[in-house]
Design a protein around this motif. Structure first.
Motif, mmCIF file in Angstrom:
data_model
loop_
_atom_site.group_PDB
_atom_site.id
_atom_site.type_symbol
_atom_site.label_atom_id
_atom_site.label_comp_id
_atom_site.label_asym_id
_atom_site.label_seq_id
_atom_site.Cartn_x
_atom_site.Cartn_y
_atom_site.Cartn_z
ATOM 1 N N MET A 1 0.817 -1.208 0.000
ATOM 2 C CA MET A 1 0.000 0.000 0.000
ATOM 3 C C MET A 1 0.855 1.264 0.000
ATOM 4 N N GLN A 2 2.138 1.100 -0.203
ATOM 5 C CA GLN A 2 3.007 2.266 -0.211
ATOM 6 C C GLN A 2 2.672 3.215 -1.365
ATOM 7 N N PHE A 3 2.254 2.657 -2.504
ATOM 8 C CA PHE A 3 1.853 3.479 -3.645
ATOM 9 C C PHE A 3 0.701 4.401 -3.247
ATOM 10 N N LEU A 4 -0.262 3.859 -2.510
ATOM 11 C CA LEU A 4 -1.408 4.629 -2.030
ATOM 12 C C LEU A 4 -0.956 5.758 -1.109
ATOM 13 N N ILE A 5 -0.114 5.415 -0.147
ATOM 14 C CA ILE A 5 0.374 6.420 0.806
ATOM 15 C C ILE A 5 1.164 7.500 0.076
ATOM 16 N N ASN A 6 2.023 7.118 -0.856
ATOM 17 C CA ASN A 6 2.810 8.097 -1.616
ATOM 18 C C ASN A 6 1.913 9.018 -2.441
ATOM 19 N N SER A 7 0.819 8.483 -2.958
ATOM 20 C CA SER A 7 -0.115 9.305 -3.731
ATOM 21 C C SER A 7 -0.754 10.372 -2.846
ATOM 22 N N PHE A 8 -1.082 10.013 -1.620
ATOM 23 C CA PHE A 8 -1.615 10.999 -0.675
ATOM 24 C C PHE A 8 -0.553 12.039 -0.340
ATOM 25 N N LYS A 9 0.671 11.577 -0.107
ATOM 26 C CA LYS A 9 1.756 12.496 0.275
ATOM 27 C C LYS A 9 2.085 13.504 -0.820
ATOM 28 N N GLN A 10 1.759 13.174 -2.067
ATOM 29 C CA GLN A 10 1.978 14.130 -3.149
ATOM 30 C C GLN A 10 0.990 15.290 -3.073
ATOM 31 N N LEU A 11 -0.116 15.090 -2.365
ATOM 32 C CA LEU A 11 -1.153 16.112 -2.297
ATOM 33 C C LEU A 11 -1.261 16.794 -0.940
ATOM 34 N N ILE A 12 -1.002 16.031 0.125
ATOM 35 C CA ILE A 12 -1.129 16.592 1.474
ATOM 36 C C ILE A 12 -0.061 15.990 2.384
ATOM 37 N N ASN A 13 0.134 16.640 3.527
ATOM 38 C CA ASN A 13 1.015 16.094 4.556
ATOM 39 C C ASN A 13 0.218 15.106 5.404
ATOM 40 N N ILE A 14 0.822 13.950 5.704
ATOM 41 C CA ILE A 14 0.145 12.977 6.565
ATOM 42 C C ILE A 14 1.128 12.445 7.605
ATOM 43 N N THR A 15 0.582 12.140 8.772
ATOM 44 C CA THR A 15 1.370 11.552 9.849
ATOM 45 C C THR A 15 1.349 10.036 9.701
ATOM 46 N N GLU A 16 2.113 9.338 10.532
ATOM 47 C CA GLU A 16 2.102 7.870 10.514
ATOM 48 C C GLU A 16 0.727 7.324 10.900
ATOM 49 N N ASP A 17 0.081 7.955 11.896
ATOM 50 C CA ASP A 17 -1.262 7.520 12.285
ATOM 51 C C ASP A 17 -2.256 7.717 11.153
ATOM 52 N N GLU A 18 -2.111 8.832 10.441
ATOM 53 C CA GLU A 18 -3.004 9.099 9.318
ATOM 54 C C GLU A 18 -2.745 8.100 8.174
ATOM 55 N N ALA A 19 -1.497 7.742 7.968
ATOM 56 C CA ALA A 19 -1.160 6.740 6.954
ATOM 57 C C ALA A 19 -1.839 5.411 7.304
ATOM 58 N N GLN A 20 -1.866 5.078 8.576
ATOM 59 C CA GLN A 20 -2.533 3.844 9.005
ATOM 60 C C GLN A 20 -4.029 3.920 8.742
ATOM 61 N N LEU A 21 -4.639 5.068 8.986
ATOM 62 C CA LEU A 21 -6.067 5.252 8.720
ATOM 63 C C LEU A 21 -6.354 5.068 7.226
ATOM 64 N N ILE A 22 -5.504 5.609 6.383
ATOM 65 C CA ILE A 22 -5.667 5.459 4.930
ATOM 66 C C ILE A 22 -5.619 3.982 4.552
ATOM 67 N N LYS A 23 -4.641 3.272 5.091
ATOM 68 C CA LYS A 23 -4.503 1.839 4.791
ATOM 69 C C LYS A 23 -5.738 1.055 5.237
ATOM 70 N N GLU A 24 -6.334 1.464 6.337
ATOM 71 C CA GLU A 24 -7.498 0.760 6.879
ATOM 72 C C GLU A 24 -8.785 1.043 6.096
ATOM 73 N N THR A 25 -8.864 2.178 5.423
ATOM 74 C CA THR A 25 -10.120 2.538 4.752
ATOM 75 C C THR A 25 -10.150 2.168 3.270
ATOM 76 N N PHE A 26 -9.025 1.875 2.683
ATOM 77 C CA PHE A 26 -8.966 1.448 1.282
ATOM 78 C C PHE A 26 -8.795 -0.065 1.213
ATOM 79 N N THR A 27 -9.340 -0.675 0.178
ATOM 80 C CA THR A 27 -9.103 -2.082 -0.112
ATOM 81 C C THR A 27 -8.640 -2.202 -1.566
ATOM 82 N N VAL A 28 -8.076 -3.352 -1.899
ATOM 83 C CA VAL A 28 -7.578 -3.589 -3.250
ATOM 84 C C VAL A 28 -8.662 -4.279 -4.074
ATOM 85 N N LYS A 29 -8.812 -3.853 -5.309
ATOM 86 C CA LYS A 29 -9.747 -4.482 -6.252
ATOM 87 C C LYS A 29 -9.026 -4.658 -7.582
ATOM 88 N N GLU A 30 -9.219 -5.819 -8.177
ATOM 89 C CA GLU A 30 -8.634 -6.128 -9.489
ATOM 90 C C GLU A 30 -9.750 -6.165 -10.528
#
Length: 191
Positions: A1-30
């Protein structure tokens, strides 16, 4: 999920806790090539970030597909006209390649807006990008000749132009595939 976190970081500043929240709210779909993320008449239930692959947005007009947007790696995708009010869509979003997505539902997105210190800013930046692209495309249809619209496509989508079938490019430009071939030949002879 690093790609997801990096995409957020390109737009806003996020903390480690916020990165965890992002990981918890998104799922992968193929999605397999040719399958739809969204079909006309369905309610768009998810927004997504394209991790890998290519999609096209199109409208069916009396049996003719009108392609109006392409999304590829790093792009956020959604039919916001359907997603925000949870109404049936008049659009289709189709995978042109096997596509891997990070998806989030409407409730999860609201949770992110509230849970991230810059969550509202994130939503605004993403929707502003979509809004500007749609306005540019609409303006181009009214003021530009087909050759100019093709050049605009090549400038906007240079990184994916070889991955998109020519008939979808013709649809995006608003012409028949034969006309696109003539335009491409003229441009090639001008070089």
């Amino acid at each position: 999920m690093q790609f997801l976190i990096n995409s957020f970081k390109q737009l806003i500043n996020i903390t480690e806790d916020e990165a965890q929240l992002i990981k918890e709210t998104f799922t992968v779909k193929e999605i397999k090539k040719g399958e739809h993320f969204l079909n006309e008449g369905e309610v768009c239930r998810y927004a997504a970030l394209i991790r890998k692959g290519l999609v096209r947005y199109y409208i069916n007009n009396d049996g003719n597909d009108g392609t109006y947007y392409f999304g590829s790696e790093g792009d956020f995708m959604c039919d916001y006209e359907s997603f925000l009010p949870q109404l049936p869509s008049n659009k289709n979003i189709q995978a042109l390649e096997d596509t891997s997505l990070y998806i989030i539902n409407r409730d999860g997105l609201q949770k992110l807006y509230k849970g991230l210190s810059e969550g509202e800013r994130f939503g605004r930046v993403v929707i502003e990008h979509v809004f500007v692209n749609v306005l540019q495309q609409l303006s181009s249809f009214y003021k530009d000749a087909p050759e100019q619209r093709y050049q605009r496509f090549m400038n906007s989508y240079a990184d994916i132009s070889q991955r998109v079938p020519q008939y979808y490019i013709a649809s995006y430009v608003g012409i028949k595939p034969q006309s696109l071939s003539r335009i491409r030949n003229r441009i090639a002879h001008q070089r």
